[in-house]
Design a protein around this motif. Structure first.
Motif, mmCIF file in Angstrom:
data_model
loop_
_atom_site.group_PDB
_atom_site.id
_atom_site.type_symbol
_atom_site.label_atom_id
_atom_site.label_comp_id
_atom_site.label_asym_id
_atom_site.label_seq_id
_atom_site.Cartn_x
_atom_site.Cartn_y
_atom_site.Cartn_z
ATOM 1 N N LEU A 60 0.854 -1.185 0.000
ATOM 2 C CA LEU A 60 0.000 0.000 0.000
ATOM 3 C C LEU A 60 0.893 1.238 0.000
ATOM 4 O O LEU A 60 1.788 1.354 0.841
ATOM 5 C CB LEU A 60 -0.894 -0.009 1.241
ATOM 6 C CG LEU A 60 -1.733 1.236 1.495
ATOM 7 C CD1 LEU A 60 -2.730 1.451 0.367
ATOM 8 C CD2 LEU A 60 -2.444 1.125 2.846
ATOM 9 N N GLN A 92 0.933 5.706 -0.947
ATOM 10 C CA GLN A 92 0.162 6.906 -1.257
ATOM 11 C C GLN A 92 0.444 7.355 -2.697
ATOM 12 O O GLN A 92 1.502 7.049 -3.250
ATOM 13 C CB GLN A 92 0.533 8.028 -0.290
ATOM 14 C CG GLN A 92 0.094 7.767 1.131
ATOM 15 C CD GLN A 92 0.340 8.963 2.031
ATOM 16 O OE1 GLN A 92 1.151 9.829 1.723
ATOM 17 N NE2 GLN A 92 -0.361 9.019 3.154
ATOM 18 N N PRO A 93 -0.482 8.094 -3.278
ATOM 19 C CA PRO A 93 -0.229 8.656 -4.614
ATOM 20 C C PRO A 93 1.074 9.443 -4.632
ATOM 21 O O PRO A 93 1.374 10.181 -3.685
ATOM 22 C CB PRO A 93 -1.438 9.556 -4.849
ATOM 23 C CG PRO A 93 -2.528 8.931 -4.047
ATOM 24 C CD PRO A 93 -1.855 8.400 -2.818
ATOM 25 N N LYS A 132 -0.002 6.371 -9.260
ATOM 26 C CA LYS A 132 -1.323 6.966 -9.308
ATOM 27 C C LYS A 132 -2.354 5.950 -8.805
ATOM 28 O O LYS A 132 -2.106 4.742 -8.832
ATOM 29 C CB LYS A 132 -1.664 7.356 -10.747
ATOM 30 C CG LYS A 132 -0.661 8.292 -11.400
ATOM 31 C CD LYS A 132 -1.024 8.550 -12.846
ATOM 32 C CE LYS A 132 -0.009 9.475 -13.521
ATOM 33 N NZ LYS A 132 -0.360 9.736 -14.942
ATOM 34 N N VAL A 133 -3.508 6.454 -8.409
ATOM 35 C CA VAL A 133 -4.571 5.564 -7.939
ATOM 36 C C VAL A 133 -4.904 4.524 -8.999
ATOM 37 O O VAL A 133 -5.149 3.352 -8.686
ATOM 38 C CB VAL A 133 -5.816 6.383 -7.558
ATOM 39 C CG1 VAL A 133 -6.991 5.469 -7.264
ATOM 40 C CG2 VAL A 133 -5.527 7.282 -6.370
ATOM 41 N N GLU A 134 -4.866 4.927 -10.255
ATOM 42 C CA GLU A 134 -5.212 4.011 -11.350
ATOM 43 C C GLU A 134 -4.163 2.937 -11.608
ATOM 44 O O GLU A 134 -4.371 2.052 -12.441
ATOM 45 C CB GLU A 134 -5.495 4.780 -12.640
ATOM 46 C CG GLU A 134 -4.420 5.760 -13.035
ATOM 47 C CD GLU A 134 -4.720 7.177 -12.583
ATOM 48 O OE1 GLU A 134 -5.195 7.365 -11.430
ATOM 49 O OE2 GLU A 134 -4.449 8.111 -13.366
ATOM 50 N N THR A 155 -3.385 0.933 -9.248
ATOM 51 C CA THR A 155 -3.790 -0.131 -8.342
ATOM 52 C C THR A 155 -4.190 -1.372 -9.123
ATOM 53 O O THR A 155 -5.040 -1.325 -10.014
ATOM 54 C CB THR A 155 -4.975 0.325 -7.465
ATOM 55 O OG1 THR A 155 -4.546 1.388 -6.621
ATOM 56 C CG2 THR A 155 -5.497 -0.821 -6.609
ATOM 57 N N THR A 161 -1.487 -1.361 -4.186
ATOM 58 C CA THR A 161 -2.628 -0.506 -3.894
ATOM 59 C C THR A 161 -2.133 0.918 -3.680
ATOM 60 O O THR A 161 -1.277 1.159 -2.824
ATOM 61 C CB THR A 161 -3.383 -0.985 -2.656
ATOM 62 O OG1 THR A 161 -3.815 -2.332 -2.844
ATOM 63 C CG2 THR A 161 -4.604 -0.109 -2.388
ATOM 64 N N SER A 209 -3.367 4.517 -2.649
ATOM 65 C CA SER A 209 -4.503 5.172 -2.000
ATOM 66 C C SER A 209 -4.010 6.141 -0.939
ATOM 67 O O SER A 209 -2.996 5.894 -0.281
ATOM 68 C CB SER A 209 -5.414 4.126 -1.362
ATOM 69 O OG SER A 209 -6.452 4.740 -0.628
ATOM 70 N N SER A 210 -4.763 7.228 -0.782
ATOM 71 C CA SER A 210 -4.434 8.179 0.280
ATOM 72 C C SER A 210 -5.225 7.857 1.542
ATOM 73 O O SER A 210 -5.085 8.552 2.551
ATOM 74 C CB SER A 210 -4.713 9.595 -0.198
ATOM 75 O OG SER A 210 -6.047 9.717 -0.624
#
Length: 116
Positions: A11, A13-14, A86-88, A90, A113, A115-116
């Motif tokens: 996991l 963060q962006p 980036k989130v995309e 994931t 993953t 995610s913020s």
């Protein structure tokens, strides 16, 4: 037998980074082009990057300039450096090796993953 074992997901963060590894065994790694694919939830598996036995690399447009594929033939390992995530991005990331005469081998996948 042929084995591909990925690790390094997690996991993040962006904007963050991860390095994925794929340890290969059971075939002549140095003679084999290697690739990374990914599959996001609800989507088809897609090509991400590849590296020839000679070190020539190729990337899907969406990751160019952010991801880097590399290989260490002494360690039978292929890497994927993921930067500016980036989130995309994931997805579950898979290592792939095509072997003669027409066999296709996949690792078990490692989850990334963002995610913020």
């Amino acid at each position: 037998q042929v084995q591909l074992v990925e690790c390094g997901g997690g996991l993040v963060q962006p904007g963050g980074s991860l390095r994925l590894s794929c340890a290969a065994s059971g075939f002549t790694f140095s003679s084999t082009a290697m690739s990374w694919y990914r599959q996001a939830p609800g989507k088809q598996r897609e090509y991400v990057a590849s590296i020839t036995r000679g070190g020539i690399t190729n990337y899907v447009d969406s990751v160019k300039g952010r991801f880097t594929i590399s290989r260490d033939n002494a360690k039978n390992t292929v890497y994927l450096q993921l930067n500016s995530l980036k989130v995309e991005d994931t997805a579950v990331y898979y290592c792939y090796a095509p072997l003669p005469p027409g066999y296709h081998y996949w690792g078990q996948g490692t989850q990334v993953t963002v995610s913020s």
